[in-house]
Scaffold this motif. Structure first.
Motif, PDB file in Angstrom:
ATOM      1  N   UNK A   1       0.836  -1.196   0.000  1.00 49.50           N
ATOM      2  CA  UNK A   1       0.000   0.000   0.000  1.00 49.50           C
ATOM      3  C   UNK A   1       0.873   1.250   0.000  1.00 49.50           C
ATOM      4  N   UNK A   2       1.926   1.255   0.788  1.00 51.49           N
ATOM      5  CA  UNK A   2       2.831   2.404   0.831  1.00 51.49           C
ATOM      6  C   UNK A   2       3.515   2.619  -0.517  1.00 51.49           C
ATOM      7  N   UNK A   3       3.894   1.532  -1.171  1.00 55.16           N
ATOM      8  CA  UNK A   3       4.526   1.670  -2.489  1.00 55.16           C
ATOM      9  C   UNK A   3       3.520   2.155  -3.532  1.00 55.16           C
ATOM     10  N   UNK A   4       2.255   1.710  -3.420  1.00 55.33           N
ATOM     11  CA  UNK A   4       1.222   2.220  -4.311  1.00 55.33           C
ATOM     12  C   UNK A   4       1.017   3.721  -4.068  1.00 55.33           C
ATOM     13  N   UNK A   5       1.005   4.124  -2.797  1.00 52.73           N
ATOM     14  CA  UNK A   5       0.856   5.545  -2.466  1.00 52.73           C
ATOM     15  C   UNK A   5       2.011   6.343  -3.070  1.00 52.73           C
ATOM     16  N   UNK A   6       3.217   5.790  -3.015  1.00 53.91           N
ATOM     17  CA  UNK A   6       4.379   6.471  -3.596  1.00 53.91           C
ATOM     18  C   UNK A   6       4.165   6.703  -5.089  1.00 53.91           C
ATOM     19  N   UNK A   7       3.778   5.661  -5.797  1.00 49.96           N
ATOM     20  CA  UNK A   7       3.565   5.783  -7.240  1.00 49.96           C
ATOM     21  C   UNK A   7       2.453   6.782  -7.550  1.00 49.96           C
ATOM     22  N   UNK A   8       1.377   6.713  -6.795  1.00 52.17           N
ATOM     23  CA  UNK A   8       0.246   7.629  -7.026  1.00 52.17           C
ATOM     24  C   UNK A   8       0.633   9.077  -6.754  1.00 52.17           C
ATOM     25  N   UNK A   9       1.367   9.319  -5.676  1.00 56.19           N
ATOM     26  CA  UNK A   9       1.784  10.686  -5.357  1.00 56.19           C
ATOM     27  C   UNK A   9       2.740  11.240  -6.408  1.00 56.19           C
ATOM     28  N   UNK A  10       3.672  10.415  -6.853  1.00 54.57           N
ATOM     29  CA  UNK A  10       4.615  10.875  -7.873  1.00 54.57           C
ATOM     30  C   UNK A  10       3.859  11.213  -9.160  1.00 54.57           C
ATOM     31  N   UNK A  11       2.893  10.383  -9.525  1.00 51.67           N
ATOM     32  CA  UNK A  11       2.064  10.628 -10.707  1.00 51.67           C
ATOM     33  C   UNK A  11       1.222  11.885 -10.519  1.00 51.67           C
ATOM     34  N   UNK A  12       0.563  12.009  -9.374  1.00 48.48           N
ATOM     35  CA  UNK A  12      -0.305  13.161  -9.110  1.00 48.48           C
ATOM     36  C   UNK A  12       0.469  14.469  -9.089  1.00 48.48           C
ATOM     37  N   UNK A  13       1.730  14.411  -8.674  1.00 48.97           N
ATOM     38  CA  UNK A  13       2.535  15.639  -8.595  1.00 48.97           C
ATOM     39  C   UNK A  13       2.760  16.271  -9.965  1.00 48.97           C
ATOM     40  N   UNK A  14       2.599  15.507 -11.019  1.00 51.55           N
ATOM     41  CA  UNK A  14       2.833  16.015 -12.376  1.00 51.55           C
ATOM     42  C   UNK A  14       1.678  16.870 -12.896  1.00 51.55           C
ATOM     43  N   UNK A  15       0.506  16.795 -12.221  1.00 53.84           N
ATOM     44  CA  UNK A  15      -0.645  17.613 -12.610  1.00 53.84           C
ATOM     45  C   UNK A  15      -1.533  17.801 -11.378  1.00 53.84           C
ATOM     46  N   UNK A  16      -1.063  18.607 -10.449  1.00 57.32           N
ATOM     47  CA  UNK A  16      -1.744  18.763  -9.166  1.00 57.32           C
ATOM     48  C   UNK A  16      -3.165  19.283  -9.345  1.00 57.32           C
ATOM     49  N   UNK A  17      -3.378  20.194 -10.253  1.00 55.94           N
ATOM     50  CA  UNK A  17      -4.705  20.779 -10.470  1.00 55.94           C
ATOM     51  C   UNK A  17      -5.743  19.687 -10.757  1.00 55.94           C
ATOM     52  N   UNK A  18      -5.392  18.719 -11.565  1.00 59.58           N
ATOM     53  CA  UNK A  18      -6.340  17.673 -11.959  1.00 59.58           C
ATOM     54  C   UNK A  18      -6.321  16.470 -11.014  1.00 59.58           C
ATOM     55  N   UNK A  19      -5.198  16.236 -10.347  1.00 58.39           N
ATOM     56  CA  UNK A  19      -5.046  15.012  -9.551  1.00 58.39           C
ATOM     57  C   UNK A  19      -4.931  15.286  -8.054  1.00 58.39           C
ATOM     58  N   UNK A  20      -5.326  16.471  -7.636  1.00 55.40           N
ATOM     59  CA  UNK A  20      -5.181  16.869  -6.235  1.00 55.40           C
ATOM     60  C   UNK A  20      -5.821  15.910  -5.229  1.00 55.40           C
ATOM     61  N   UNK A  21      -6.937  15.194  -5.564  1.00 55.25           N
ATOM     62  CA  UNK A  21      -7.536  14.341  -4.524  1.00 55.25           C
ATOM     63  C   UNK A  21      -6.562  13.297  -3.964  1.00 55.25           C
ATOM     64  N   UNK A  22      -5.673  12.794  -4.788  1.00 56.39           N
ATOM     65  CA  UNK A  22      -4.701  11.814  -4.314  1.00 56.39           C
ATOM     66  C   UNK A  22      -3.800  12.454  -3.259  1.00 56.39           C
ATOM     67  N   UNK A  23      -3.333  13.641  -3.538  1.00 55.57           N
ATOM     68  CA  UNK A  23      -2.447  14.360  -2.620  1.00 55.57           C
ATOM     69  C   UNK A  23      -3.203  14.763  -1.361  1.00 55.57           C
TER      70      UNK A  23
END
Length: 128
Positions: free
Chosen positions: A42-64
């Protein structure tokens, strides 16, 4: 600046997830092994999701935003657990570390999107 902060703090979850796996594999315990292996992934999935979300915070902010709430939940748990003998005092370090990251994720998401706390909780579309 928020983009890099989210990317690198998110990437650290790969290290924490790997360490969680290592601990589970080094000393397998009944009642803990499955939970620790699952938590590590789960922590590794969170890492991947956060790194992905950081590339477009406006659209992917819910993950962050929601990862910020996860970290603030951990902080709350430690604040309750240590004085009640449910955790060790060294875990107070998590309060400073995860508290800072969690607040930055939550406040940063609201700032970047211009959405309210309630809108972020509801994962409202930031472009609307």
């Amino acid at each position: 600046m928020l983009q890099k902060f989210v990317f690198w703090t998110g990437a650290l979850d790969f290290v924490v997830g790997g360490a969680t796996w290592a601990g589970a594999l080094a000393d397998p315990q009944p009642g803990q092994f499955v939970a620790l292996m699952t938590l590590g992934m789960f922590l590794m999935m969170a890492a991947a999701c956060l790194m992905w979300a950081s590339k477009n915070i406006q659209a992917r902010y819910p993950i962050i935003f929601w990862q910020g709430l996860v970290r603030l939940t951990a902080v709350s748990a430690v604040i309750y657990a240590v004085p009640n003998g449910l955790s060790e005092t060294w875990e107070y370090a998590l309060v400073a570390f995860d508290g800072t990251i969690g607040l930055t994720y939550v406040i940063g998401s609201m700032h970047v999107t211009g959405l309210s706390l309630l809108d972020c909780l509801r994962c409202r579309d930031a472009s609307a």
